[in-house]
Design an enzyme around this catalytic site. Sequence first.
Site, PDB file in Angstrom:
ATOM      1  N   PRO A  78      37.723 -55.869 -20.669  1.00  0.00           N
ATOM      2  CA  PRO A  78      36.992 -54.716 -21.190  1.00  0.00           C
ATOM      3  C   PRO A  78      37.728 -53.417 -20.876  1.00  0.00           C
ATOM      4  O   PRO A  78      38.103 -53.153 -19.734  1.00  0.00           O
ATOM      5  CB  PRO A  78      35.657 -54.782 -20.438  1.00  0.00           C
ATOM      6  N   ALA A  80      37.879 -49.069 -22.293  1.00  0.00           N
ATOM      7  CA  ALA A  80      37.075 -48.077 -23.000  1.00  0.00           C
ATOM      8  C   ALA A  80      37.821 -47.444 -24.172  1.00  0.00           C
ATOM      9  O   ALA A  80      39.048 -47.336 -24.166  1.00  0.00           O
ATOM     10  CB  ALA A  80      36.642 -46.974 -22.033  1.00  0.00           C
ATOM     11  N   SER A 107      33.586 -53.529 -24.101  1.00  0.00           N
ATOM     12  CA  SER A 107      33.111 -52.592 -23.085  1.00  0.00           C
ATOM     13  C   SER A 107      31.850 -51.857 -23.521  1.00  0.00           C
ATOM     14  O   SER A 107      31.658 -51.557 -24.704  1.00  0.00           O
ATOM     15  CB  SER A 107      34.212 -51.570 -22.780  1.00  0.00           C
ATOM     16  N   GLN A 128      30.544 -56.459 -21.788  1.00  0.00           N
ATOM     17  CA  GLN A 128      30.664 -55.910 -20.440  1.00  0.00           C
ATOM     18  C   GLN A 128      29.641 -54.807 -20.248  1.00  0.00           C
ATOM     19  O   GLN A 128      29.504 -53.906 -21.082  1.00  0.00           O
ATOM     20  CB  GLN A 128      32.071 -55.357 -20.214  1.00  0.00           C
ATOM     21  N   TYR A 130      27.902 -51.773 -17.923  1.00  0.00           N
ATOM     22  CA  TYR A 130      27.735 -50.812 -16.828  1.00  0.00           C
ATOM     23  C   TYR A 130      26.254 -50.463 -16.788  1.00  0.00           C
ATOM     24  O   TYR A 130      25.612 -50.331 -17.840  1.00  0.00           O
ATOM     25  CB  TYR A 130      28.495 -49.516 -17.087  1.00  0.00           C
ATOM     26  N   THR A 155      30.020 -55.217 -14.567  1.00  0.00           N
ATOM     27  CA  THR A 155      31.015 -54.591 -13.696  1.00  0.00           C
ATOM     28  C   THR A 155      30.301 -53.996 -12.489  1.00  0.00           C
ATOM     29  O   THR A 155      29.398 -53.170 -12.632  1.00  0.00           O
ATOM     30  CB  THR A 155      31.798 -53.509 -14.461  1.00  0.00           C
ATOM     31  N   ARG A 164      40.343 -39.976 -10.253  1.00  0.00           N
ATOM     32  CA  ARG A 164      41.499 -40.175 -11.130  1.00  0.00           C
ATOM     33  C   ARG A 164      42.109 -38.810 -11.419  1.00  0.00           C
ATOM     34  O   ARG A 164      41.646 -38.054 -12.272  1.00  0.00           O
ATOM     35  CB  ARG A 164      41.063 -40.888 -12.411  1.00  0.00           C
ATOM     36  N   LYS A 222      32.180 -58.822 -12.463  1.00  0.00           N
ATOM     37  CA  LYS A 222      33.555 -58.319 -12.464  1.00  0.00           C
ATOM     38  C   LYS A 222      33.683 -57.230 -11.392  1.00  0.00           C
ATOM     39  O   LYS A 222      32.930 -56.251 -11.398  1.00  0.00           O
ATOM     40  CB  LYS A 222      33.907 -57.743 -13.837  1.00  0.00           C
ATOM     41  N   SER A 244      38.762 -58.358  -9.597  1.00  0.00           N
ATOM     42  CA  SER A 244      39.228 -57.143 -10.255  1.00  0.00           C
ATOM     43  C   SER A 244      39.105 -55.960  -9.325  1.00  0.00           C
ATOM     44  O   SER A 244      38.143 -55.857  -8.556  1.00  0.00           O
ATOM     45  CB  SER A 244      38.405 -56.890 -11.531  1.00  0.00           C
ATOM     46  N   HIS A 246      39.474 -52.933 -10.901  1.00  0.00           N
ATOM     47  CA  HIS A 246      39.314 -51.957 -11.988  1.00  0.00           C
ATOM     48  C   HIS A 246      40.668 -51.372 -12.398  1.00  0.00           C
ATOM     49  O   HIS A 246      40.781 -50.194 -12.748  1.00  0.00           O
ATOM     50  CB  HIS A 246      38.364 -50.832 -11.561  1.00  0.00           C
ATOM     51  N   ASP A 277      42.040 -60.168 -13.214  1.00  0.00           N
ATOM     52  CA  ASP A 277      42.759 -59.198 -14.038  1.00  0.00           C
ATOM     53  C   ASP A 277      43.569 -58.293 -13.113  1.00  0.00           C
ATOM     54  O   ASP A 277      43.491 -58.394 -11.900  1.00  0.00           O
ATOM     55  CB  ASP A 277      41.797 -58.402 -14.937  1.00  0.00           C
TER      56      ASP A 277
END
Length: 357
Positions: A78, A80, A107, A128, A130, A155, A164, A222, A244, A246, A277
Site C-alpha cells: 500500500p 499513497a 491504500s 489497507q 488507517y 497499518t 519527515r 502491517k 514493516s 513503513h 516489505d
Amino acid sequence: MARVVNVDEYEDLARVKMPKMHYDFYAGGAEDKWTLRENRSAFSRIRIRPQVLVDVSHTDLTTSVLGLEIACPIMVAPTALHKLAHPEGELATARATAAANTVMVVSTSSSHTIEEIADTGPGIRFFQLYIFNKVRAMELVARAEKAGYKAIVLTVDTPILGRREDDLRNSISEPFLLVFFLQPTEPGSSLAAVASEYKDKSITWKDVQAFMKLTKLPFLLKGILTKEDALKAIDICVDGIIVSNHGGRQLDHVPATISVLEEVVAAAAGRCPVFVDGGIRRGTDVFKALALGASGVFVGRPVLFGLAIDGEQGVKKVLDMLKDELRTTMVIAGCPTLAHINRSSVQTPEEKPSSKL
C-alpha cells in the site's frame, strides 16, 4: 529513453521527471533516514548459499496467499496518492497488478475511491486501513468487502506521522492534504500537523479485535517489528503479519525489516503467514526474504517510480523484472521451486562460514 534493465533505474528517471515535492514525498524517510538506508543495506549483508548440480530445467514460482493463487510471491504494497506519479494513478497500478496475477494492497490514502479501483476489472486486491476515525474506518471496511476486496490490512505503526523532514522542507500543504486526508485543512498546515489532528491515537489491541469482528475477510496487521507484538497478534488470531517499518518513514533507527524477519517468523511458529516489505529492489532480495521464512514480499517505491515513467506498463515491467530476477536466482542457486528455498539457502551476518570438511 535507454532501456531500463532494473528497478533502480526507474527511480533515477523518476527523480528527474517528477516535481521535487512529489518525488521527495515518495522517496523520503524519517529524520536522518538511517532506517531508510538500512532497509536496503541489510540485504547486502546476507549471503546466498547455492546448491549445484540440481535439476532446474523446470521452475515454478507460483504460490498462494490466504488461499488465493498468485503467479509469484512478489506483491504490491500500500502506497499513497499514485496520481502524483501518473494521471491514471491507482487505476493503472491495479490493471498492471492484475495482469501480473498478484496482490495489490490499496491504500486508504489512494487518489481514487475503493469502488473506482475495483471497477478496473478482475484482480486480487486487499484494502489497507488507517484508523483516522473509528466510524469512518468501519464504513471503509464495509465498502471494501462489498466491492470484492479479499482481505483487510490494518497499518498499526502510525499513531502519528513520523518526522519527515523533506516534507517539512517542501511545505507540503493544501490542496495536497485535502486529497490525502479527505478533510478540510487550514492554509499552510503541515502534513504531520493534520495527521496528528485527525489520527486516532487511542487505538489498542482491543480495538483491533473489535474491527476484526466487523468483517468476514481475512485480517492482517502491517507494522510488526518484534516477537512481543507478533505474539500479541497471534493471540488475537490475525490471519497474517506484515513485518514493516513503513519504509523507514515513521520512526528512525528502528531495525531493517529483513533483520527482524526471523524473530517474527519464529514467534508466529507457523500459526499465520508472515510477509515482509522494505528495501526490496532485486530478485535476490526476494530470495533472501523467502529463505528467512517470509511467505511473500511487498514492494512499494519501485512500483511508484515505474508508474511515474511509463504508467501501467511501467508497473508491469517492475513486477516482471523482479519476478525474472527471482527466477534467475532460484535457477543458479539450485532451487527449482519456492519449496526448495529454505534457511540453509542463506547465511546471515551473525553466522560464520562452516569450517567442517
